[in-house]
Scaffold this active site. Structure first.
Site, PDB file in Angstrom:
ATOM      1  N   HIS A   1     -21.930   6.075  14.179  1.00 38.71           N
ATOM      2  CA  HIS A   1     -20.787   6.275  13.287  1.00 38.71           C
ATOM      3  C   HIS A   1     -20.726   7.728  12.874  1.00 38.71           C
ATOM      4  CE1 HIS A   1     -17.998   5.732   9.932  1.00 38.71           C
ATOM      5  NE2 HIS A   1     -17.619   4.656  10.587  1.00 38.71           N
TER       6      HIS A   1
ATOM      7  N   GLU B   1     -18.122  -2.753  14.081  1.00 37.18           N
ATOM      8  CA  GLU B   1     -17.496  -3.461  15.190  1.00 37.18           C
ATOM      9  C   GLU B   1     -18.404  -4.517  15.818  1.00 37.18           C
ATOM     10  OE1 GLU B   1     -14.635  -1.573  17.340  1.00 37.18           O
ATOM     11  OE2 GLU B   1     -13.874  -1.178  15.342  1.00 37.18           O
TER      12      GLU B   1
HETATM   13  N1  ACO Z   1     -24.862   4.723  21.962  1.00 34.88           N
HETATM   14  C1  ACO Z   1     -25.698   5.672  22.471  1.00 34.88           C
HETATM   15  N2  ACO Z   1     -25.686   6.970  22.092  1.00 34.88           N
HETATM   16  C2  ACO Z   1     -24.808   7.312  21.142  1.00 34.88           C
HETATM   17  C3  ACO Z   1     -23.923   6.378  20.550  1.00 34.88           C
HETATM   18  C4  ACO Z   1     -23.981   5.042  21.002  1.00 34.88           C
HETATM   19  N3  ACO Z   1     -23.158   4.116  20.508  1.00 34.88           N
HETATM   20  N4  ACO Z   1     -23.150   7.014  19.634  1.00 34.88           N
HETATM   21  C5  ACO Z   1     -23.525   8.292  19.639  1.00 34.88           C
HETATM   22  N5  ACO Z   1     -24.531   8.490  20.555  1.00 34.88           N
HETATM   23  C6  ACO Z   1     -25.241   9.726  20.836  1.00 34.88           C
HETATM   24  C7  ACO Z   1     -24.360  10.686  21.630  1.00 34.88           C
HETATM   25  O1  ACO Z   1     -24.496  10.479  23.007  1.00 34.88           O
HETATM   26  C8  ACO Z   1     -24.922  12.019  21.168  1.00 34.88           C
HETATM   27  O2  ACO Z   1     -26.113  12.222  21.849  1.00 34.88           O
HETATM   28  P1  ACO Z   1     -26.570  13.710  22.308  1.00 34.88           P
HETATM   29  O3  ACO Z   1     -26.868  14.425  21.025  1.00 34.88           O
HETATM   30  O4  ACO Z   1     -27.746  13.466  23.175  1.00 34.88           O
HETATM   31  O5  ACO Z   1     -25.395  14.315  23.038  1.00 34.88           O
HETATM   32  C9  ACO Z   1     -25.262  11.780  19.698  1.00 34.88           C
HETATM   33  O6  ACO Z   1     -25.507  10.380  19.601  1.00 34.88           O
HETATM   34  C10 ACO Z   1     -24.154  12.157  18.728  1.00 34.88           C
HETATM   35  O7  ACO Z   1     -22.931  11.584  19.184  1.00 34.88           O
HETATM   36  P2  ACO Z   1     -21.500  12.093  18.761  1.00 34.88           P
HETATM   37  O8  ACO Z   1     -20.507  11.698  19.802  1.00 34.88           O
HETATM   38  O9  ACO Z   1     -21.573  13.549  18.401  1.00 34.88           O
HETATM   39  O10 ACO Z   1     -21.247  11.277  17.428  1.00 34.88           O
HETATM   40  P3  ACO Z   1     -19.859  11.125  16.701  1.00 34.88           P
HETATM   41  O11 ACO Z   1     -20.153  11.052  15.260  1.00 34.88           O
HETATM   42  O12 ACO Z   1     -18.871  12.144  17.140  1.00 34.88           O
HETATM   43  O13 ACO Z   1     -19.326   9.704  17.264  1.00 34.88           O
HETATM   44  C11 ACO Z   1     -18.793   7.406  17.465  1.00 34.88           C
HETATM   45  C12 ACO Z   1     -19.209   8.551  16.513  1.00 34.88           C
HETATM   46  C13 ACO Z   1     -17.492   7.820  18.199  1.00 34.88           C
HETATM   47  C14 ACO Z   1     -18.516   6.146  16.662  1.00 34.88           C
HETATM   48  C15 ACO Z   1     -19.930   7.177  18.494  1.00 34.88           C
HETATM   49  O14 ACO Z   1     -21.113   6.819  17.810  1.00 34.88           O
HETATM   50  C16 ACO Z   1     -19.593   6.121  19.548  1.00 34.88           C
HETATM   51  O15 ACO Z   1     -18.989   6.466  20.568  1.00 34.88           O
HETATM   52  N6  ACO Z   1     -19.974   4.820  19.334  1.00 34.88           N
HETATM   53  C17 ACO Z   1     -19.669   3.764  20.263  1.00 34.88           C
HETATM   54  C18 ACO Z   1     -18.230   3.250  20.082  1.00 34.88           C
HETATM   55  C19 ACO Z   1     -18.038   2.439  18.812  1.00 34.88           C
HETATM   56  O16 ACO Z   1     -18.870   1.615  18.439  1.00 34.88           O
HETATM   57  N7  ACO Z   1     -16.887   2.700  18.147  1.00 34.88           N
HETATM   58  C20 ACO Z   1     -16.522   2.039  16.895  1.00 34.88           C
HETATM   59  C21 ACO Z   1     -16.751   2.985  15.736  1.00 34.88           C
HETATM   60  S1  ACO Z   1     -16.499   2.203  14.172  1.00 34.88           S
HETATM   61  C22 ACO Z   1     -14.849   2.370  13.855  1.00 34.88           C
HETATM   62  O17 ACO Z   1     -14.174   3.226  14.288  1.00 34.88           O
HETATM   63  C23 ACO Z   1     -14.202   1.368  13.014  1.00 34.88           C
END
Ligand code: ACO
Length: 379
Positions: A265, A318
């Protein structure tokens, strides 16, 4: 020289709001001055809707009056109803959220929604109430038409959440399912300056009409990184299949650089409080799906901590939202539209708040292309 901001505007405060906030480190969020989770545990959807749009929790008389007002404007206008079969056909591949976006745009035109800055605050609030009451009618009608079924007209004697399930299936839902969906809906009404809310407020700041703001917000919500994940989290459970495969499946995906749906998140650095609530709701139903989901959650948290150290990745709303909706019999294509049924109340509260300010939101970007002016080549 303009100040630089972090990528994705992470943590940047762009406005003041009285609607609520998210405290990521504490795992806490609130609607106005109340804990959103406590509201979802103890109140009705209409109570929280009243709180968001009018600033107070209603007493018994105000609740009855507000509930009757919302129930009275649930039906789709005849012009919109007549167009829905064509909308459902045209958006069959894209799904009911794309259908909702189209139908709501049409409904706004039919209702004569005018530019926000041309309207009195009272008229804006009436339009917002009507749009929120209409959204469940539109998404359920579009879903049913897509299945070759006739839309079910709303019933004014049912509460908002129960009526939503009724319009979806044509049958009055059992109270446990109606309450579970009501709790899901309450818990997702608002959540700080998420992408769709920000989008709605940017559009509202231009003075555009309510339908323009809401359709833009729906577009933002449709992305899998925002609202498009709950059915994918359930797909993950199915793809894993059996408890003995959990570890290997999760490790393989994370090591391949894939994201686990329902985890991570932008704001929370601990368990998402909505997830805690929805896990409780799911546990109230019990059964093998819930046990399996809990097992996957526990292993995913551990594996993410090991393979992505320092990123503080935890379960988000989610994951158990998908489980609760599945247990309540919602088809997966309706998961994100159901999110929209809740969030439209938060979007419109934000639009009303934004419309009270006449400053357009208009940031800047740093140009990083070839230095201009390059002479234009001869045609
Ligand atoms: N699984 C594995 N790795 C992850 C996940 C995940 N779900 N989420 C983030 N990471 C990792 C990224 O790969 C990144 O790794 P790195 O540093 O090695 O490159 C690091 O964690 C940071 O990720 P960011 O993309 O910078 O985090 P951000 O805060 O921008 O993204 C988000 C948040 C979009 C929710 C992300 O965690 C994600 O894509 N989750 C999966 C999709 C999801 O569950 N969406 C629903 C969100 S809740 C809502 O909107 C109501």
């Amino acid at each position: 020289m303009s100040p630089d901001v972090p990528r994705g505007l992470a943590g940047v405060v762009v406005t003041d709001t009285e609607l609520g906030d998210v405290r990521g480190r504490e795992g806490f969020y609130h609607y106005r001055q109340y804990s959103a989770v406590e509201l979802a545990r103890t109140r009705t959807f209409e109570d929280v809707w009243h709180l968001m749009h009018h600033g107070t929790l209603p007493d018994a008389a105000a609740r009855a009056e507000f509930t009757a007002r919302t129930a009275a404007v649930r039906a789709a206008p005849p012009e919109v109803l007549a167009a829905l079969p064509a909308v459902a056909r045209a958006t069959a591949a894209a799904g009911p959220l794309a259908g909702l976006r189209t139908a709501l745009s049409l409904a706004g035109a039919v209702a004569g929604f005018a530019p926000l800055y041309d309207l009195t605050p009272e008229r804006r609030a009436d339009d917002a109430l009507a749009a929120c009451a209409l959204v469940p009618t539109l998404v359920t009608a579009l879903h049913r038409l897509g299945q070759g079924l006739e839309p079910v007209a709303p019933r004014a004697d049912l509460p908002h959440a129960a009526n939503y399930l009724y319009m979806l299936t044509g049958e009055e839902p059992d109270p446990a399912r109606a309450r579970a969906i009501e709790q899901y809906l309450m818990s997702t009404i608002d959540h700080g300056f998420n992408s769709s809310t920000f989008t709605a407020r940017v559009i509202a700041s231009t003075g555009a009409d309510l339908a323009a703001c809401l359709t833009g917000a729906i577009g933002a919500l449709s992305g899998p990184l925002h609202g498009g994940a709950p059915s994918r989290a359930l797909d993950t459970l199915e793809a894993i299949g059996t408890p003995d495969r959990i570890d290997a499946w999760l490790r393989e995906r994370v090591l391949a650089g894939e994201r686990l749906m329902g985890f991570g998140h932008r704001v929370y650095r601990t368990e998402d409080p909505r997830s805690r609530l929805l896990k409780e709701v799911a546990r109230g139903f019990g059964g093998p799906l819930v046990d399996f989901a809990v097992a996957v959650e526990e292993r995913a948290e551990a594996i993410l901590a090991e393979l992505k150290p320092g990123r503080e990745l935890h379960i988000n709303v989610e994951f158990f939202a998908g489980v609760v909706m599945e247990l309540c019999g919602l088809p997966r294509t309706m998961f994100t539209p159901t999110f929209a049924v809740a969030r439209v109340v938060g979007w419109s509260a934000n639009i009303l708040e934004q419309a009270a300010d006449s400053k357009i939101i208009r940031p800047a970007a740093r140009y990083v292309g070839p230095p201009p002016p390059v002479p234009v080549p001869a045609a």
